[in-house]
Design an enzyme around this catalytic site. Structure first.
Site, PDB file in Angstrom:
ATOM      1  N   ASP A 241      16.830 -45.880 -62.610  1.00  0.00           N
ATOM      2  CA  ASP A 241      16.444 -46.395 -61.296  1.00  0.00           C
ATOM      3  C   ASP A 241      15.162 -45.721 -60.839  1.00  0.00           C
ATOM      4  OD1 ASP A 241      16.241 -47.227 -58.665  1.00  0.00           O
ATOM      5  OD2 ASP A 241      18.390 -47.129 -58.307  1.00  0.00           O
TER       6      ASP A 241
ATOM      7  N   ASP B 200      10.470 -52.112 -57.714  1.00  0.00           N
ATOM      8  CA  ASP B 200      11.821 -51.560 -57.800  1.00  0.00           C
ATOM      9  C   ASP B 200      12.548 -52.162 -58.994  1.00  0.00           C
ATOM     10  OD1 ASP B 200      14.135 -50.060 -56.823  1.00  0.00           O
ATOM     11  OD2 ASP B 200      14.958 -52.029 -56.373  1.00  0.00           O
TER      12      ASP B 200
END
Length: 442
Positions: A123, A321
């Site tokens: 992430d 993201d």
């Protein structure tokens, strides 16, 4: 716009995410096993629901059921962003809700001496690594057995790292912390041990060693944070990888659903378009970029400059993201892009909706190109990066949506992983550059 906008492709690749269950019957078509694919400083990246993922859930759903069940999953991710800005979270993946409820990409990590293997989420908007540890109450059955590692140790309360966690507590002399998010909470100790990625062994790596997880959304095997904070992977490994990494996320149509994570400057593409990375002290983990416009076909969409402007005080701007699935654009931007897309379809074409998608068609249509215009580079998306098509019906939807109306996310554009697939995204933090190049990742 209520909820979010997730649904599957023709092979129903999105299933209910694993709740710590391991798929013991890997797809024989996957070729070499997951753990044999890592080479040097390059790691294989699998989507958690890839046919080749050991964490894949085996129960298929109908296409419509998948649409309805997955609607809220990006929303949990955006709720996380709001909590980060409000200062309520330290290890941003703490609640586990984002890891379980948002489709994630996983890599094989080894922790301890001798090394123990865990499949951890990757992430780039989160910082600290953490793993469920032996004795953890409420964790999955796969944990890091700290008593079997000869190099494991807890971080003391007086260590500098302890001051970087929220509400640190001291049990004896070790540093602990507690995290809450939604209906879940986690209690962890700040610890250190050798972290091994592929063949690279990283001694004394600082991570959260989870001791207790409550709620129904505890993550299965942990997370590797590739954000920009002081305890992030990049900060801790700067001497190894010079604060550089790249990933290539595969098409959701890929049979193996796997890509690569490349650590360090070696082997990165030399000829690549770049744009400046921007830094926001209030959202220090995020990779902000300057999105200056969007082109639909040959027409640059009329967007108010204020809707794209970077503003550290309010958090406004655009981030890249890897954990959000579908791109979210602030309301004025999305409305302008959507309306131009619809205009190109023609006035006599009926627009339908499906779940959170508000621009769908059930007849054959001529698709315009969509180009994201950043300062210094343009990225023209292939159709698979901005459309979702169902094989169970003739439905085709624009795979973007407006940002939710809450104060934090209403000003934030999120370029998400559906729009990133089959591109290599290169993050060069030392030179404050983001590079993007087309690449077949599968």
């Amino acid at each position: 716009m209520e909820g979010s906008i997730i649904f599957s492709l023709s092979l129903l690749l999105f299933f209910t995410l694993a709740q710590g269950q391991t798929n013991t019957n890997p797809n024989p078509k996957c070729g070499s096993s997951f753990h044999q694919a890592d080479k040097g400083s390059t790691l294989q990246v699998l989507h958690v629901n890839s046919p080749c993922s050991p964490l894949r859930h085996n129960a298929p759903q109908s296409w419509v059921d998948t649409v309805l069940q997955m609607q809220s999953k990006d929303q949990a991710r955006l709720d996380l962003f709001a909590s980060l800005v409000a200062g309520r979270s330290f290890v941003p993946i703490a609640s586990g809700r984002q890891v379980i409820q948002t489709p994630t990409y996983i890599v094989r990590a080894k922790i301890g001496t001798p090394p123990q293997t865990l499949l951890v989420a990757v992430d780039n908007s989160n910082d600290v690594a953490w793993f469920p540890c032996s004795g953890c109450v409420g964790c999955s059955s796969t944990v890091f057995a700290t008593d079997k590692s000869t190099t494991f140790k807890n971080v003391s309360c007086g260590a500098a790292q302890c001051s970087q966690v929220p509400n640190p507590t001291c049990g004896g002399s070790s540093c602990g912390f507690n995290l809450t998010y939604g209906g879940s909470s986690i209690a962890a100790n700040l610890s250190q041990d050798t972290l091994t990625l592929s063949t690279d062994a990283l001694p004394s790596y600082t991570f959260g060693c989870v001791q207790k997880a409550t709620g129904s959304s505890a993550p299965p095997q942990g997370l590797l944070g590739l954000g920009r904070g002081p305890l992030s992977f990049l900060s801790q490994t700067q001497s190894y990888y010079q604060s550089t990494f790249s990933y290539c996320l595969p098409s959701y149509k890929s049979p193996n659903f796997s890509g690569t994570l490349r650590l360090g400057p070696n082997g990165q593409p030399k000829r690549i378009k770049t744009t400046q990375l921007l830094r926001n002290p209030r959202r220090s983990s995020f990779y902000y970029v300057n999105l200056v416009g969007v082109k639909v076909g040959r027409r640059i969409v009329d967007i108010p400059p204020s809707a794209l402007a970077f503003n550290p005080s309010t958090g406004a701007g655009t981030i890249i993201d890897s954990g959000t699935v579908f791109t979210r654009l602030v309301e004025p931007v999305y409305t302008a892009v959507r309306n131009e897309f619809r205009r190109r379809m023609g006035r006599n074409t009926t627009v339908t909706s499906l779940g959170g998608f508000d621009t769908c068609y059930t007849v054959p249509i001529t698709i315009p190109t969509i180009t994201l215009m950043f300062a210094g580079m343009n990225v023209t998306l292939p159709q698979d990066n901005f459309l979702i098509r169902s094989s169970s019906s003739s439905t085709t939807c624009l795979a973007m949506a407006a940002s939710p109306a809450d104060p934090v996310n209403s000003v934030l554009n999120v370029i998400a992983n559906w729009q990133q697939q089959n591109h290599r995204f290169l993050f060069d933090i030392l030179n404050s550059k983001l590079g993007v190049a087309r690449e077949t990742c599968s």
